[in-house]
Design an enzyme around this catalytic site. Sequence first.
Site, PDB file in Angstrom:
ATOM      1  N   ASP A  70       4.847   0.372  11.911  1.00  0.00           N
ATOM      2  CA  ASP A  70       3.616  -0.273  11.424  1.00  0.00           C
ATOM      3  C   ASP A  70       3.534  -1.758  11.799  1.00  0.00           C
ATOM      4  O   ASP A  70       2.455  -2.341  11.747  1.00  0.00           O
ATOM      5  CB  ASP A  70       3.519  -0.146   9.892  1.00  0.00           C
ATOM      6  CG  ASP A  70       3.177   1.275   9.469  1.00  0.00           C
ATOM      7  OD1 ASP A  70       2.834   2.084  10.336  1.00  0.00           O
ATOM      8  OD2 ASP A  70       3.264   1.572   8.271  1.00  0.00           O
ATOM      9  N   LYS A  99       0.839  -1.212   0.000  1.00  0.00           N
ATOM     10  CA  LYS A  99       0.000   0.000   0.000  1.00  0.00           C
ATOM     11  C   LYS A  99       0.868   1.254   0.000  1.00  0.00           C
ATOM     12  O   LYS A  99       0.661   2.176  -0.787  1.00  0.00           O
ATOM     13  CB  LYS A  99      -0.891  -0.027   1.248  1.00  0.00           C
ATOM     14  CG  LYS A  99      -1.525   1.301   1.595  1.00  0.00           C
ATOM     15  CD  LYS A  99      -2.418   1.174   2.805  1.00  0.00           C
ATOM     16  CE  LYS A  99      -1.793   1.506   4.131  1.00  0.00           C
ATOM     17  NZ  LYS A  99      -1.505   2.919   4.378  1.00  0.00           N
ATOM     18  N   ASN A 100       1.856   1.289   0.898  1.00  0.00           N
ATOM     19  CA  ASN A 100       2.636   2.519   1.071  1.00  0.00           C
ATOM     20  C   ASN A 100       3.599   2.794  -0.086  1.00  0.00           C
ATOM     21  O   ASN A 100       4.174   3.879  -0.162  1.00  0.00           O
ATOM     22  CB  ASN A 100       3.408   2.484   2.399  1.00  0.00           C
ATOM     23  CG  ASN A 100       2.473   2.645   3.582  1.00  0.00           C
ATOM     24  OD1 ASN A 100       1.283   2.924   3.409  1.00  0.00           O
ATOM     25  ND2 ASN A 100       3.000   2.452   4.786  1.00  0.00           N
ATOM     26  N   CYS A 140      -4.966   7.746   9.864  1.00  0.00           N
ATOM     27  CA  CYS A 140      -5.040   7.028  11.138  1.00  0.00           C
ATOM     28  C   CYS A 140      -4.993   7.993  12.315  1.00  0.00           C
ATOM     29  O   CYS A 140      -4.338   9.036  12.252  1.00  0.00           O
ATOM     30  CB  CYS A 140      -3.840   6.102  11.269  1.00  0.00           C
ATOM     31  SG  CYS A 140      -4.146   4.453  10.731  1.00  0.00           S
ATOM     32  N   ARG A 172      -8.384  -0.473   5.134  1.00  0.00           N
ATOM     33  CA  ARG A 172      -7.447   0.470   4.520  1.00  0.00           C
ATOM     34  C   ARG A 172      -6.148  -0.223   4.121  1.00  0.00           C
ATOM     35  O   ARG A 172      -5.462   0.241   3.213  1.00  0.00           O
ATOM     36  CB  ARG A 172      -7.095   1.612   5.492  1.00  0.00           C
ATOM     37  CG  ARG A 172      -8.227   2.618   5.707  1.00  0.00           C
ATOM     38  CD  ARG A 172      -7.744   3.768   6.580  1.00  0.00           C
ATOM     39  NE  ARG A 172      -6.467   4.240   6.117  1.00  0.00           N
ATOM     40  CZ  ARG A 172      -5.418   4.502   6.890  1.00  0.00           C
ATOM     41  NH1 ARG A 172      -5.504   4.371   8.192  1.00  0.00           N
ATOM     42  NH2 ARG A 172      -4.283   4.914   6.386  1.00  0.00           N
ATOM     43  N   ARG A 209      -0.112  14.565  13.468  1.00  0.00           N
ATOM     44  CA  ARG A 209       0.754  14.171  12.343  1.00  0.00           C
ATOM     45  C   ARG A 209       0.965  15.412  11.495  1.00  0.00           C
ATOM     46  O   ARG A 209       0.366  15.573  10.440  1.00  0.00           O
ATOM     47  CB  ARG A 209       0.128  13.031  11.539  1.00  0.00           C
ATOM     48  CG  ARG A 209       0.090  11.739  12.311  1.00  0.00           C
ATOM     49  CD  ARG A 209      -0.528  10.620  11.513  1.00  0.00           C
ATOM     50  NE  ARG A 209       0.413   9.964  10.617  1.00  0.00           N
ATOM     51  CZ  ARG A 209       0.148   8.848   9.965  1.00  0.00           C
ATOM     52  NH1 ARG A 209      -1.022   8.280  10.103  1.00  0.00           N
ATOM     53  NH2 ARG A 209       1.037   8.302   9.161  1.00  0.00           N
TER      54      ARG A 209
HETATM   55  C1  UD1 Z   1       4.501   6.785   6.358  1.00  0.00           C
HETATM   56  C2  UD1 Z   1       3.610   5.579   6.206  1.00  0.00           C
HETATM   57  C3  UD1 Z   1       3.158   5.071   7.553  1.00  0.00           C
HETATM   58  C4  UD1 Z   1       4.371   4.807   8.443  1.00  0.00           C
HETATM   59  C5  UD1 Z   1       5.278   6.043   8.513  1.00  0.00           C
HETATM   60  C6  UD1 Z   1       6.567   5.787   9.269  1.00  0.00           C
HETATM   61  C7  UD1 Z   1       2.543   5.934   4.065  1.00  0.00           C
HETATM   62  C8  UD1 Z   1       1.285   6.208   3.321  1.00  0.00           C
HETATM   63  N1  UD1 Z   1       2.474   5.933   5.399  1.00  0.00           N
HETATM   64  O1  UD1 Z   1       3.699   7.796   6.983  1.00  0.00           O
HETATM   65  O2  UD1 Z   1       2.408   3.871   7.378  1.00  0.00           O
HETATM   66  O3  UD1 Z   1       3.923   4.483   9.741  1.00  0.00           O
HETATM   67  O4  UD1 Z   1       5.633   6.461   7.172  1.00  0.00           O
HETATM   68  O5  UD1 Z   1       7.262   4.736   8.704  1.00  0.00           O
HETATM   69  O6  UD1 Z   1       3.584   5.687   3.482  1.00  0.00           O
HETATM   70  N2  UD1 Z   1       6.406  14.419  11.025  1.00  0.00           N
HETATM   71  C9  UD1 Z   1       6.448  15.755  11.391  1.00  0.00           C
HETATM   72  N3  UD1 Z   1       6.328  16.703  10.402  1.00  0.00           N
HETATM   73  C10 UD1 Z   1       6.171  16.369   9.091  1.00  0.00           C
HETATM   74  C11 UD1 Z   1       6.132  15.003   8.721  1.00  0.00           C
HETATM   75  C12 UD1 Z   1       6.259  14.050   9.714  1.00  0.00           C
HETATM   76  O7  UD1 Z   1       6.590  16.090  12.561  1.00  0.00           O
HETATM   77  O8  UD1 Z   1       6.059  17.274   8.258  1.00  0.00           O
HETATM   78  C13 UD1 Z   1       6.503  13.392  12.082  1.00  0.00           C
HETATM   79  C14 UD1 Z   1       5.176  12.614  12.185  1.00  0.00           C
HETATM   80  O9  UD1 Z   1       4.253  13.287  12.997  1.00  0.00           O
HETATM   81  C15 UD1 Z   1       5.631  11.307  12.768  1.00  0.00           C
HETATM   82  C16 UD1 Z   1       7.002  11.099  12.131  1.00  0.00           C
HETATM   83  O10 UD1 Z   1       7.438  12.388  11.704  1.00  0.00           O
HETATM   84  O11 UD1 Z   1       5.780  11.417  14.152  1.00  0.00           O
HETATM   85  C17 UD1 Z   1       6.993  10.123  10.967  1.00  0.00           C
HETATM   86  O12 UD1 Z   1       6.220  10.628   9.929  1.00  0.00           O
HETATM   87  P1  UD1 Z   1       6.480  10.268   8.395  1.00  0.00           P
HETATM   88  O13 UD1 Z   1       7.771   9.536   8.232  1.00  0.00           O
HETATM   89  O14 UD1 Z   1       6.263  11.496   7.597  1.00  0.00           O
HETATM   90  O15 UD1 Z   1       5.299   9.244   8.133  1.00  0.00           O
HETATM   91  P2  UD1 Z   1       4.177   9.310   7.018  1.00  0.00           P
HETATM   92  O16 UD1 Z   1       4.786   9.656   5.704  1.00  0.00           O
HETATM   93  O17 UD1 Z   1       3.019  10.093   7.525  1.00  0.00           O
END
Ligand code: UD1
Length: 418
Positions: free
Chosen positions: A305, A22-23, A116, A397, A121
Site C-alpha cells: 500500500d 482504515k485497515n 480496488c 476511501r 483478488r
Molecule cells: C489487506 C488490506 C490491503 C493490503 C493487503 C496486503 C484491508 C482492508 N486491506 O487486503 O490494503 O494491500 O491486505 O497487505 O485490510 N489472496 C488469494 N486468496 C485469498 C486471499 C488473498 O489469492 O483468499 C491473494 C490476493 O489476491 C493478493 C494477496 O493474496 O494477491 C494478498 O491478499 P490479502 O493479504 O488477503 O489482502 P487483503 O486482506 O485483501
Amino acid sequence: MERLVINGKRPLSGEIKIHGAKNAALPILCACILCDEKVILHNCPKLSDIDNTIEILRYLGCKVSRDEDTVEISNSDCLKDNIPRDLMNKMRSSIIFLGPLIAKLGKANLCLPGGCELGPRPIDIHLKSFEKLNIDVFEHRGSIDCKTDKIKGTSINLPFPSVGATENIMLATVLGNTKTLIHNAAREPEIIELQNFLNKCGADISGAGENCIIINAVKKLHGCEHSILPDRIEASTYMSFAAATGSSLTIKNICNEHIEPVVFAFREAGCDMNFKENELTICAPKRLKRIMHIKTLVYPGFPTDSGMPIIAMSCIAEGTTIFEETIFQNRYNATAELNKMGANIKIYDRIAVIEGVKSFYGADVEATDLRGGAALVCAGLAAQGTTNITQLQHIDRGYENIEHNLSLLGADIKREKN
Ligand code: UD1
C-alpha cells in the site's frame, strides 16, 4: 463530478497528525456484531470505506452513532444473515463480515465483494479455511452461502499469509468452545490490533504478530472502549509528499515500529529522518536520489500500500529506481497517468523501471484506485503547473480530509465541483 486542483511546486511545512488506520478499523467494526454490549471506538477515521461499513452494520440491525472520530456500536438481538449486493460491492473488506456472521448465526449469505481494481483478488483461502472449520460453503452466481451446525476448531495452515483470511478465521472462531490454530498467519500490525480489541472484549487469542495465532473460543464477548492504532500507510503517504516536494514535515501520531519497513527507502532517497516518540520529522533534499530496488512483501516487509506514492516520488529522483510488486497484480494502474505528467515509468510484468526526470508537469489525470490516487496527488504537489485529478471516490476511501490537511501544510490544493 469533483476534482482536486493542485498548483504544484509549493514546499510543505509544519505538522500533520495521522488518523486512525482504515485497515484496522474495518475488521474491528465487523467484529462488533460478536459483542453483546456496546463498543466505543475512538480515533476512527472519517472515510467512505468506514461509512460503508457502518451502513452494513445498520442494515444488519446494529445501532451505530458517530461523533467526530468516535463511533458507538450496539449490537442487535436479531441480526440479519445477509448483505445486499449494492452494499457488498462498495469495498472488498466487506467479506470480513462473513466470519463473524457465521460465528453469531451459524449462517451467512454474501455477494462477492468489490474494492480496488488491483487485479484478481480471490477469496479462496478464506473459503477453504471455513470448510476446514466444518462450515459448508456454496458459491453460486457471484454469491456465497455459508452454513454450519457447529464450528469445529482445527489447525489451519494458510498457503499464503492473507490479511483478510487471517482476520476472517479469527472472527469465525472466537466464539464457541473449541481451539483453532492459524499457521502462516498474516503478521501485519492490524492483526495484532484485532487480537487486542477482541481480547479487551473477553476473547482468548494469542500469537498475533507471529507465525501462529491460537484462538481459544469463549462463550461470549462483552463490549469495550478502544482507540484505533495510527495509519502507517497514511503516514508513509505524507512522507512521500514531503520527499517529492523537497520539504520538511513533522508527522505526528505514528507508531515508529510500524513505519520501520519503509524507512530504508526514504533514507536511500536522501531524506533525513528524525524519530521521537510517536512522531517523525522528515527532511527531504532538493533533488531525491534513486532507490536501487524496492520489493513489496508481507509484513514486516515493504508494504504494497505504500508503493505507488513512493513510485511517484522516485519519478523525479536522480537515476533509475527499480520497484517490484509481489502482492497485487494490477498495482501499477496509475503509472500511465504519472507518465502523462512527464514521468518515465516502464512496466515489465511485476517490475516497474522508473527513470528519474527533472520534473512533473501539471495535467488532467484520473485516480484509478486508492493508492494510485495518492500517487497522483504526490505528483501534482511536485509538478510545474496545474494538475486536475478526477475520480476522487478512490482517494476518499483511504485519506481523510486530504486537501484540507495539505492546504494547512502550505500546498495550493482545492476540491472543485464541475
Ligand atoms: C489487506 C488490506 C490491503 C493490503 C493487503 C496486503 C484491508 C482492508 N486491506 O487486503 O490494503 O494491500 O491486505 O497487505 O485490510 N489472496 C488469494 N486468496 C485469498 C486471499 C488473498 O489469492 O483468499 C491473494 C490476493 O489476491 C493478493 C494477496 O493474496 O494477491 C494478498 O491478499 P490479502 O493479504 O488477503 O489482502 P487483503 O486482506 O485483501
